[in-house]
Write an enzyme that holds these catalytic residues in place. Structure first.
Site, mmCIF file in Angstrom:
data_model
loop_
_atom_site.group_PDB
_atom_site.id
_atom_site.type_symbol
_atom_site.label_atom_id
_atom_site.label_comp_id
_atom_site.label_asym_id
_atom_site.label_seq_id
_atom_site.Cartn_x
_atom_site.Cartn_y
_atom_site.Cartn_z
ATOM 1 N N LYS A 126 38.057 45.074 49.395
ATOM 2 C CA LYS A 126 38.945 44.075 49.995
ATOM 3 C C LYS A 126 39.069 44.334 51.483
ATOM 4 O O LYS A 126 38.870 45.444 51.981
ATOM 5 C CB LYS A 126 40.327 44.095 49.343
ATOM 6 C CG LYS A 126 41.127 45.402 49.492
ATOM 7 C CD LYS A 126 41.866 45.544 50.796
ATOM 8 C CE LYS A 126 42.632 46.863 50.904
ATOM 9 N NZ LYS A 126 43.135 47.147 52.274
ATOM 10 N N ASP A 180 47.289 48.346 45.676
ATOM 11 C CA ASP A 180 46.114 47.493 45.810
ATOM 12 C C ASP A 180 45.399 47.234 44.487
ATOM 13 O O ASP A 180 44.515 46.372 44.425
ATOM 14 C CB ASP A 180 45.100 48.119 46.777
ATOM 15 C CG ASP A 180 45.591 48.145 48.216
ATOM 16 O OD1 ASP A 180 46.517 47.377 48.540
ATOM 17 O OD2 ASP A 180 45.047 48.937 49.009
#
Length: 297
Positions: free
Chosen positions: A8, A135
């Protein structure tokens, strides 16, 4: 059972004041990109972890219970009331400690792989993911999403992509807690009050319209000054990307990987070559986004 999971980049990372629990309230716009780790789960007589790197240095990846993928297997096994008797083989292409959620990605992949292996309900995985790290839920989801709270409360956002990226990976990682601590220190020195962050409207509009130039101008990371303070060489890396024509440049998450937005796939190839020639990064890779989250292959 093999699961592929993406890296990401935080297109926006707004960091609020330090909370009583030691975390910060965040507003972040996650964007999954086509750098993938793969985690293979196989039945075993005990929990075991092995790691292989594809063009990334994996010497810092733990091979014991400290590995996030191993912690994910133990957590899921505990909820199911079974022994975590599984061998996890991790094939890494996401930079280690690079601000691209490589460890979180592996944890998400391990949750999906072990759930398939043990016949568990996938609907419970997001809750377990949030227990493992801020996350990890996004690594399950993928795409592009706004993250609130510690980043674990997710709302997908519409995107007209793809967007093309160049990532300049540094030699060695940065500690996420150290970067947050430095952010707090810099703010205390500056003496400015820290308000509650909000998702940037111009950034969300650029994503929805597919306007790469507008997106490049809206990229923002509150942790970038702290990452640069701890790793001053990042100034040269960011400057090299901007000089080579990047539409936008920022430190990814807590760093030290730097992300550069390109206008097209062809522009990304030229941009990568220029950043590579500048000698400001250990490795330079291209990717596109958004891409799906953890996926069985």
């Amino acid at each position: 059972m093999t699961v592929r999971v993406p890296a990401k980049v935080n297109l926006q990372l707004g960091v609020g004041p330090l909370r009583a629990d030691g975390y910060h309230d965040l507003v972040t716009v996650f964007h999954a990109v086509s750098l993938f780790d793969e985690v293979t789960a196989e039945p075993s007589d005990r929990l075991a972890v092995s790691v292989r790197g594809d063009s990334v240095d994996v010497r810092g990846v733990p091979l014991d219970g400290g590995n996030l993928a191993a912690r994910a297997a133990v957590l899921l096994a505990g909820r199911l009331g079974v022994e975590p008797a599984v061998s996890l083989h991790i094939r890494k292409a996401i930079p280690v400690a690079g601000g691209m959620a490589g460890g979180s990605a592996d944890a998400a992949a391990a949750l999906v792989a072990c759930a398939r292996l043990w016949g568990a309900d996938h609907e419970d995985l997001p809750k377990l993911a949030a227990e493992l790290g801020s996350d990890v839920p996004f690594s399950l989801l993928g795409g592009t999403a706004i993250g609130l709270g510690r980043g674990e409360v997710l709302t997908p956002v519409p995107v007209r992509g793809p967007f093309h990226w160049v990532f300049a990976c540094a030699d060695g990682g940065l500690s996420t807690p150290a970067v947050y601590a430095e952010c707090d220190r810099l703010r205390e020195v500056a003496g400015r009050p820290v308000g509650r962050p909000e998702a940037a409207r111009e950034l969300l509009a650029a994503l929805e319209s597919g306007d790469a130039r507008a997106l490049g101008g809206a990229l923002d990371n509150d942790l970038q000054p702290a990452a640069v303070e701890l790793r001053p060489a990042l100034r040269d890396t960011l400057a090299a990307g901007r000089a080579a024509g990047a539409l936008g440049a920022l430190v990814s998450g807590s760093g030290p990987t730097c992300a550069f937005l390109a206008e097209s796939a062809e522009h990304a190839a030229d941009l990568a070559a220029a950043v590579r020639a500048a000698g400001v990064a250990e490795t330079v890779v291209r990717a596109h986004g958004p891409v799906p989250g953890a996926t069985v292959i």
